[in-house]
Design an enzyme around this catalytic site. Structure first.
Site, PDB file in Angstrom:
ATOM      1  N   SER A  11       0.902  -1.269   0.057  1.00 44.05           N
ATOM      2  CA  SER A  11      -0.289   0.031   0.029  1.00 44.05           C
ATOM      3  C   SER A  11       0.853   1.272   0.074  1.00 44.05           C
ATOM      4  O   SER A  11       0.560   2.129  -0.792  1.00 44.05           O
ATOM      5  CB  SER A  11      -1.109   0.147   1.321  1.00 44.05           C
ATOM      6  OG  SER A  11      -0.237  -0.175   2.312  1.00 44.05           O
ATOM      7  N   TYR A  49      -4.322  -4.146  -2.210  1.00 43.74           N
ATOM      8  CA  TYR A  49      -3.985  -3.142  -1.219  1.00 43.74           C
ATOM      9  C   TYR A  49      -4.863  -1.771  -0.707  1.00 43.74           C
ATOM     10  O   TYR A  49      -5.033  -1.668   0.071  1.00 43.74           O
ATOM     11  CB  TYR A  49      -2.325  -2.758  -1.348  1.00 43.74           C
ATOM     12  CG  TYR A  49      -1.544  -3.951  -1.059  1.00 43.74           C
ATOM     13  CD1 TYR A  49      -1.420  -4.523   0.042  1.00 43.74           C
ATOM     14  CD2 TYR A  49      -0.971  -4.537  -2.294  1.00 43.74           C
ATOM     15  CE1 TYR A  49      -0.394  -5.780   0.422  1.00 43.74           C
ATOM     16  CE2 TYR A  49       0.065  -5.746  -2.195  1.00 43.74           C
ATOM     17  CZ  TYR A  49       0.093  -6.166  -0.658  1.00 43.74           C
ATOM     18  OH  TYR A  49       0.887  -7.277  -0.821  1.00 43.74           O
ATOM     19  N   LYS A 189       6.151   3.405  18.388  1.00 36.72           N
ATOM     20  CA  LYS A 189       4.692   3.912  18.311  1.00 36.72           C
ATOM     21  C   LYS A 189       3.880   2.809  18.196  1.00 36.72           C
ATOM     22  O   LYS A 189       2.839   2.789  18.255  1.00 36.72           O
ATOM     23  CB  LYS A 189       4.471   5.189  17.732  1.00 36.72           C
ATOM     24  CG  LYS A 189       4.870   5.248  15.924  1.00 36.72           C
ATOM     25  CD  LYS A 189       3.895   4.498  14.988  1.00 36.72           C
ATOM     26  CE  LYS A 189       4.429   4.254  13.814  1.00 36.72           C
ATOM     27  NZ  LYS A 189       3.295   3.576  13.008  1.00 36.72           N
ATOM     28  N   SER A 252      -5.116   2.069  10.516  1.00 33.78           N
ATOM     29  CA  SER A 252      -3.940   1.435  11.413  1.00 33.78           C
ATOM     30  C   SER A 252      -4.008   0.005  11.441  1.00 33.78           C
ATOM     31  O   SER A 252      -4.905  -0.534  12.159  1.00 33.78           O
ATOM     32  CB  SER A 252      -3.767   1.994  12.563  1.00 33.78           C
ATOM     33  OG  SER A 252      -2.888   1.647  13.384  1.00 33.78           O
ATOM     34  N   ARG A 253      -3.206  -0.746  10.920  1.00 32.37           N
ATOM     35  CA  ARG A 253      -3.034  -2.182  11.124  1.00 32.37           C
ATOM     36  C   ARG A 253      -2.955  -2.564  12.546  1.00 32.37           C
ATOM     37  O   ARG A 253      -3.426  -3.372  13.078  1.00 32.37           O
ATOM     38  CB  ARG A 253      -2.189  -2.807  10.256  1.00 32.37           C
ATOM     39  CG  ARG A 253      -2.284  -2.416   8.716  1.00 32.37           C
ATOM     40  CD  ARG A 253      -1.004  -3.019   8.016  1.00 32.37           C
ATOM     41  NE  ARG A 253      -0.862  -2.679   6.541  1.00 32.37           N
ATOM     42  CZ  ARG A 253       0.212  -2.519   5.936  1.00 32.37           C
ATOM     43  NH1 ARG A 253       1.281  -3.468   6.450  1.00 32.37           N
ATOM     44  NH2 ARG A 253       0.325  -2.137   4.771  1.00 32.37           N
ATOM     45  N   VAL A 277       1.076  -7.496   7.262  1.00 31.88           N
ATOM     46  CA  VAL A 277       2.009  -7.349   8.319  1.00 31.88           C
ATOM     47  C   VAL A 277       1.489  -6.563   9.439  1.00 31.88           C
ATOM     48  O   VAL A 277       1.177  -5.183   8.980  1.00 31.88           O
ATOM     49  CB  VAL A 277       3.475  -6.958   7.788  1.00 31.88           C
ATOM     50  CG1 VAL A 277       4.106  -6.931   8.871  1.00 31.88           C
ATOM     51  CG2 VAL A 277       3.794  -7.987   6.656  1.00 31.88           C
TER      52      VAL A 277
END
Length: 331
Positions: A11, A49, A189, A252-253, A277
């Site tokens: 992405s 993606y 983070k 956010s993954r 991932v």
């Protein structure tokens, strides 16, 4: 204009490739997945993606690494942190010594605890290395939504060239010569974002998330300073900026994976459901080991490690955090 090669058609790599193509660069993207390559070349899309893309014609995807690298003076490693070494190694003898290597991954190498710039330098000692970091979800960069990032390198000239390469009216690029701080802020983070997702999944509110993000910043500063970073860096884009966006955004993954874990899924189930991932999981293991070695206090990382790898109940983990020994906020 020289070509720009992206190794990895995920992405963020695709989003940055579109940005550069719109500036007039010839962009080559390498990906192992033939379906991704065909989607880019034939349909001008990358639906695996990011949906609804319109990829310019000066972006070409390849399954062949050498073809991708031809005439490229900038090589962007748009791959997850855990494969940075193997991908860097694959470039030996294939990339010009004057090509600048740009990493957009965030993390440290498990086992060695090396920062990603150090990993790349070990494998490609003749090339200048630049790190690009900051609050920059691909889903927004791809559609030219105003974004600000930071680049950092040991080499000021390379840093300035990469700033010039990427900067546009809607993609502002700062430089920061604190390479350690930029890399550590971007890596830690992700751990805090995972924890924020766990809080959301349990059903806690804004008070809980504000506390977690604030105390998470304390952990970023603590480990970052211990490793030689400038505390001011962590108040900037790669620290506070990235922390805000990763802890709060539906893109956010890490937050999404944490949310699923907070809802009761196992770590493995959450990774499978996210489908991409989740850097914070590997970062949590790596920084847990590193803070133990260095004697740095990171209580959020501690409890998240126990949730992820020791099957500790998330609610019990929060109780353990809240019942820690009383102390001053600033010390």
């Amino acid at each position: 204009m020289s070509n720009v090669a992206f190794l990895g058609g995920g992405s963020f790599g695709t989003a940055l490739g579109i940005l550069l193509a719109n500036k007039g660069y010839k962009v080559n993207i390498y990906d192992r997945d033939k379906n991704v390559v065909d989607d880019i070349n034939i349909n001008r899309k990358n639906d695996k993606y990011i949906k609804e893309l319109n990829i310019p014609k000066n972006v070409t995807a390849y399954n062949n690494l050498q073809e991708t690298l031809n005439n490229s003076k900038f090589v962007v490693l748009s791959v997850p942190s855990h494969v940075i070494r193997s991908v860097s190694r694959s470039l030996k003898g294939k990339v010009d010594n004057d090509a600048i290597i740009i990493s957009i991954a965030k993390g440290i190498e498990e086992g060695t605890n090396l920062r990603l710039s150090e990993v790349i330098e070990e494998e490609l000692p003749s090339n200048k290395v630049v790190i690009l970091s900051g609050p920059s979800h691909a889903e927004e960069v791809a559609f030219d939504i105003p974004t600000t990032v930071v680049v950092s390198s040991k080499d000021k000239d390379a840093e300035a060239k990469v700033q010039e390469l990427f900067i546009t009216n809607n993609f502002r690029v700062y430089t920061n010569n604190d390479l350690v701080g930029v890399e550590i802020g971007g890596a830690v983070k992700n751990i805090i974002a995972l924890a924020a997702g766990v809080c959301d999944g349990i059903g806690y509110g804004d008070n809980s998330k504000a506390a977690l993000m604030t105390r998470g910043m304390a952990e970023i500063v603590r480990i970052g300073q211990k490793l030689g970073g400038n505390p001011e860096t962590f108040l900037g884009l790669t620290g506070m900026g990235d922390l805000i966006v990763t802890c709060t955004s539906p893109h956010s993954r890490n937050r999404r994976a944490g949310f699923l874990i907070g809802k009761g899924e196992s770590t493995e189930e959450a990774i499978k459901d996210v489908g991409m991932v989740v850097e914070g999981i590997k970062a949590c293991r790596a920084f847990y080991e590193l803070k133990e070695k260095l004697g740095v206090e990171m209580p959020i990382t501690d409890v998240l490690y126990k949730i992820l790898f020791e099957n500790k109940d998330p609610k019990d983990a929060v109780v353990a955090l809240m019942e820690r020994e009383r102390k001053s906020e600033i010390y």
